[in-house]
Design a protein around this motif. Structure first.
Motif, PDB file in Angstrom:
ATOM      1  N   PHE A  35       0.849  -1.246   0.000  1.00 12.30           N
ATOM      2  CA  PHE A  35       0.019   0.060   0.055  1.00 12.30           C
ATOM      3  C   PHE A  35       0.535   1.387   0.026  1.00 12.30           C
ATOM      4  CE2 PHE A  35      -2.583  -3.222   2.023  1.00 12.30           C
ATOM      5  CZ  PHE A  35      -3.740  -3.389   1.361  1.00 12.30           C
ATOM      6  N   SER A  36       2.359   1.109  -0.187  1.00 13.05           N
ATOM      7  CA  SER A  36       3.224   2.259  -0.120  1.00 13.05           C
ATOM      8  C   SER A  36       2.893   3.139   1.116  1.00 13.05           C
ATOM      9  CB  SER A  36       3.348   3.077  -1.502  1.00 13.05           C
ATOM     10  OG  SER A  36       2.176   3.045  -2.165  1.00 13.05           O
ATOM     11  N   LEU A  37       2.897   2.809   1.984  1.00  7.26           N
ATOM     12  CA  LEU A  37       2.481   3.423   3.372  1.00  7.26           C
ATOM     13  C   LEU A  37       3.915   3.666   4.110  1.00  7.26           C
ATOM     14  CD1 LEU A  37      -0.512   1.200   4.756  1.00  7.26           C
ATOM     15  CD2 LEU A  37      -0.777   3.654   3.860  1.00  7.26           C
ATOM     16  N   ASP A  38       3.863   4.971   4.769  1.00  9.76           N
ATOM     17  CA  ASP A  38       5.021   5.369   5.665  1.00  9.76           C
ATOM     18  C   ASP A  38       4.568   5.060   7.006  1.00  9.76           C
ATOM     19  OD1 ASP A  38       6.812   6.526   7.049  1.00  9.76           O
ATOM     20  OD2 ASP A  38       6.140   8.573   6.894  1.00  9.76           O
ATOM     21  N   LEU A  39       5.213   3.933   7.561  1.00 10.34           N
ATOM     22  CA  LEU A  39       5.138   3.504   8.919  1.00 10.34           C
ATOM     23  C   LEU A  39       5.949   4.285  10.012  1.00 10.34           C
ATOM     24  CD1 LEU A  39       4.148  -0.131   8.172  1.00 10.34           C
ATOM     25  CD2 LEU A  39       2.638   1.918   8.302  1.00 10.34           C
ATOM     26  N   GLY A  40       6.666   4.823   9.373  1.00 12.51           N
ATOM     27  CA  GLY A  40       7.717   5.729  10.303  1.00 12.51           C
ATOM     28  C   GLY A  40       6.800   6.898  11.067  1.00 12.51           C
ATOM     29  N   SER A  41       5.412   7.366  10.395  1.00 10.44           N
ATOM     30  CA  SER A  41       4.626   8.545  10.778  1.00 10.44           C
ATOM     31  C   SER A  41       4.229   8.201  12.199  1.00 10.44           C
ATOM     32  CB  SER A  41       3.814   8.797  10.016  1.00 10.44           C
ATOM     33  OG  SER A  41       2.845   7.617  10.051  1.00 10.44           O
ATOM     34  N   GLU A  42       3.857   9.128  12.921  1.00 10.65           N
ATOM     35  CA  GLU A  42       3.088   9.033  14.379  1.00 10.65           C
ATOM     36  C   GLU A  42       2.034   8.015  14.228  1.00 10.65           C
ATOM     37  OE1 GLU A  42       1.259  11.518  18.115  1.00 10.65           O
ATOM     38  OE2 GLU A  42       2.328  12.472  16.417  1.00 10.65           O
ATOM     39  N   ILE A  43       1.208   8.386  13.188  1.00  9.05           N
ATOM     40  CA  ILE A  43       0.019   7.086  13.171  1.00  9.05           C
ATOM     41  C   ILE A  43       0.321   5.771  12.517  1.00  9.05           C
ATOM     42  CG2 ILE A  43      -0.605   7.873  10.741  1.00  9.05           C
ATOM     43  CD1 ILE A  43      -3.514   7.793  11.846  1.00  9.05           C
ATOM     44  N   GLY A  44       1.588   5.731  11.929  1.00  5.75           N
ATOM     45  CA  GLY A  44       2.284   4.692  11.519  1.00  5.75           C
ATOM     46  C   GLY A  44       2.830   3.782  12.893  1.00  5.75           C
ATOM     47  N   GLN A  45       3.365   4.416  13.732  1.00  7.45           N
ATOM     48  CA  GLN A  45       3.887   3.993  14.790  1.00  7.45           C
ATOM     49  C   GLN A  45       2.887   3.485  15.780  1.00  7.45           C
ATOM     50  OE1 GLN A  45       7.493   3.820  15.807  1.00  7.45           O
ATOM     51  NE2 GLN A  45       7.326   3.723  13.822  1.00  7.45           N
ATOM     52  N   MET A  46       1.520   4.322  15.906  1.00  4.80           N
ATOM     53  CA  MET A  46       0.487   3.588  16.594  1.00  4.80           C
ATOM     54  C   MET A  46       0.212   2.493  16.051  1.00  4.80           C
ATOM     55  SD  MET A  46      -1.372   7.395  17.413  1.00  4.80           S
ATOM     56  CE  MET A  46      -2.942   6.727  17.359  1.00  4.80           C
ATOM     57  N   PHE A  47      -0.124   2.525  14.845  1.00  7.22           N
ATOM     58  CA  PHE A  47      -0.589   1.177  14.205  1.00  7.22           C
ATOM     59  C   PHE A  47       0.276   0.017  14.609  1.00  7.22           C
ATOM     60  CE2 PHE A  47       0.406  -1.797  10.649  1.00  7.22           C
ATOM     61  CZ  PHE A  47      -0.934  -2.635  10.635  1.00  7.22           C
ATOM     62  N   ILE A  48       1.786   0.044  14.287  1.00 10.05           N
ATOM     63  CA  ILE A  48       2.632  -0.920  14.780  1.00 10.05           C
ATOM     64  C   ILE A  48       2.490  -1.369  16.265  1.00 10.05           C
ATOM     65  CG2 ILE A  48       5.191  -1.272  15.239  1.00 10.05           C
ATOM     66  CD1 ILE A  48       5.557   0.303  12.705  1.00 10.05           C
ATOM     67  N   THR A  49       2.270  -0.348  16.931  1.00 13.59           N
ATOM     68  CA  THR A  49       2.072  -0.891  18.604  1.00 13.59           C
ATOM     69  C   THR A  49       0.541  -1.378  18.604  1.00 13.59           C
ATOM     70  OG1 THR A  49       2.946   1.169  19.220  1.00 13.59           O
ATOM     71  CG2 THR A  49       1.909   0.237  20.926  1.00 13.59           C
ATOM     72  N   HIS A  50      -0.392  -1.020  18.063  1.00 11.24           N
ATOM     73  CA  HIS A  50      -1.633  -1.523  18.148  1.00 11.24           C
ATOM     74  C   HIS A  50      -1.844  -2.983  17.549  1.00 11.24           C
ATOM     75  CE1 HIS A  50      -5.963  -2.148  17.584  1.00 11.24           C
ATOM     76  NE2 HIS A  50      -5.752  -2.699  16.514  1.00 11.24           N
ATOM     77  N   VAL A  51      -0.937  -3.375  16.255  1.00 14.50           N
ATOM     78  CA  VAL A  51      -1.001  -4.422  15.693  1.00 14.50           C
ATOM     79  C   VAL A  51      -0.306  -5.463  16.421  1.00 14.50           C
ATOM     80  CG1 VAL A  51       1.024  -4.616  14.081  1.00 14.50           C
ATOM     81  CG2 VAL A  51      -1.101  -5.637  13.322  1.00 14.50           C
ATOM     82  N   SER A  52       0.885  -5.159  17.081  1.00 17.87           N
ATOM     83  CA  SER A  52       1.683  -6.181  17.940  1.00 17.87           C
ATOM     84  C   SER A  52       1.050  -6.638  19.229  1.00 17.87           C
ATOM     85  CB  SER A  52       3.082  -5.839  18.095  1.00 17.87           C
ATOM     86  OG  SER A  52       3.080  -4.453  18.781  1.00 17.87           O
ATOM     87  N   MET A  53       0.315  -5.444  19.783  1.00 21.94           N
ATOM     88  CA  MET A  53      -0.468  -5.798  20.992  1.00 21.94           C
ATOM     89  C   MET A  53      -1.755  -6.872  20.561  1.00 21.94           C
ATOM     90  SD  MET A  53       1.370  -4.377  23.463  1.00 21.94           S
ATOM     91  CE  MET A  53       0.410  -4.699  24.676  1.00 21.94           C
ATOM     92  N   ALA A  54      -2.470  -6.437  19.375  1.00 22.72           N
ATOM     93  CA  ALA A  54      -3.340  -7.295  18.978  1.00 22.72           C
ATOM     94  C   ALA A  54      -3.270  -8.756  18.891  1.00 22.72           C
ATOM     95  CB  ALA A  54      -4.030  -6.844  17.723  1.00 22.72           C
ATOM     96  N   ILE A  55      -1.834  -9.034  18.286  1.00 23.72           N
ATOM     97  CA  ILE A  55      -1.407 -10.354  18.136  1.00 23.72           C
ATOM     98  C   ILE A  55      -1.297 -10.981  19.422  1.00 23.72           C
ATOM     99  CG2 ILE A  55       0.758 -12.028  17.506  1.00 23.72           C
ATOM    100  CD1 ILE A  55       1.182  -9.602  15.114  1.00 23.72           C
ATOM    101  N   MET A  56      -0.596 -10.353  20.465  1.00 23.19           N
ATOM    102  CA  MET A  56      -0.685 -10.918  21.969  1.00 23.19           C
ATOM    103  C   MET A  56      -2.126 -11.171  22.333  1.00 23.19           C
ATOM    104  SD  MET A  56       2.574 -11.368  22.492  1.00 23.19           S
ATOM    105  CE  MET A  56       2.422 -11.996  24.231  1.00 23.19           C
ATOM    106  N   ARG A  57      -3.055 -10.273  22.303  1.00 23.25           N
ATOM    107  CA  ARG A  57      -4.329 -10.433  22.617  1.00 23.25           C
ATOM    108  C   ARG A  57      -4.922 -11.774  21.797  1.00 23.25           C
ATOM    109  NH1 ARG A  57      -4.563  -4.822  22.197  1.00 23.25           N
ATOM    110  NH2 ARG A  57      -5.804  -5.074  20.283  1.00 23.25           N
TER     111      ARG A  57
END
Length: 117
Positions: A35-57
């Protein structure tokens, strides 16, 4: 890479395990290309945190709160909704665990936000 700094912090703090770390790394790699997304952005960082925690849940069978219908109905109107569904499906394939409806809706919302960002 800056994208994975957040993951290292979460793993070192034992908030996520190695499986969640590796799967999130793979998710970052695949969706940023797809999707050519910039995950270095603040919203990208929030997504990374969300998805990794979601995997744990998901692994631990913890249930997350329900997405408010109003919010999800609004997201369905987004021009990015279909792409966000594809985004959530790609993530589901990588996670290799059954994703509860609530988690999937949060992933779709995250996808829309990232694509609009």
């Amino acid at each position: 890479i800056m994208e994975t700094e957040r993951l290292v912090i979460l793993r070192d703090a034992e908030m996520i395990d190695n499986e969640a770390f590796e799967k999130t790394e793979k998710i970052i790699e695949v969706i940023s290309k797809e999707f050519s997304l910039d995950l270095g952005s603040e919203i990208g960082q929030m997504f990374i945190t969300h998805v990794s925690m979601a995997i744990m849940r998901i692994k631990n069978g913890d249930i997350t709160s329900t997405v408010e219908n109003v919010i999800f109905e609004e997201i369905k109107e987004s021009e990015n909704f279909e792409n966000a569904q594809k985004f959530a499906d790609i993530i589901a394939d990588i996670i290799e665990h059954e994703i509860p409806k609530n988690e999937k809706e949060y992933l779709i919302i995250n996808g829309c936000l990232l694509m609009e960002g």
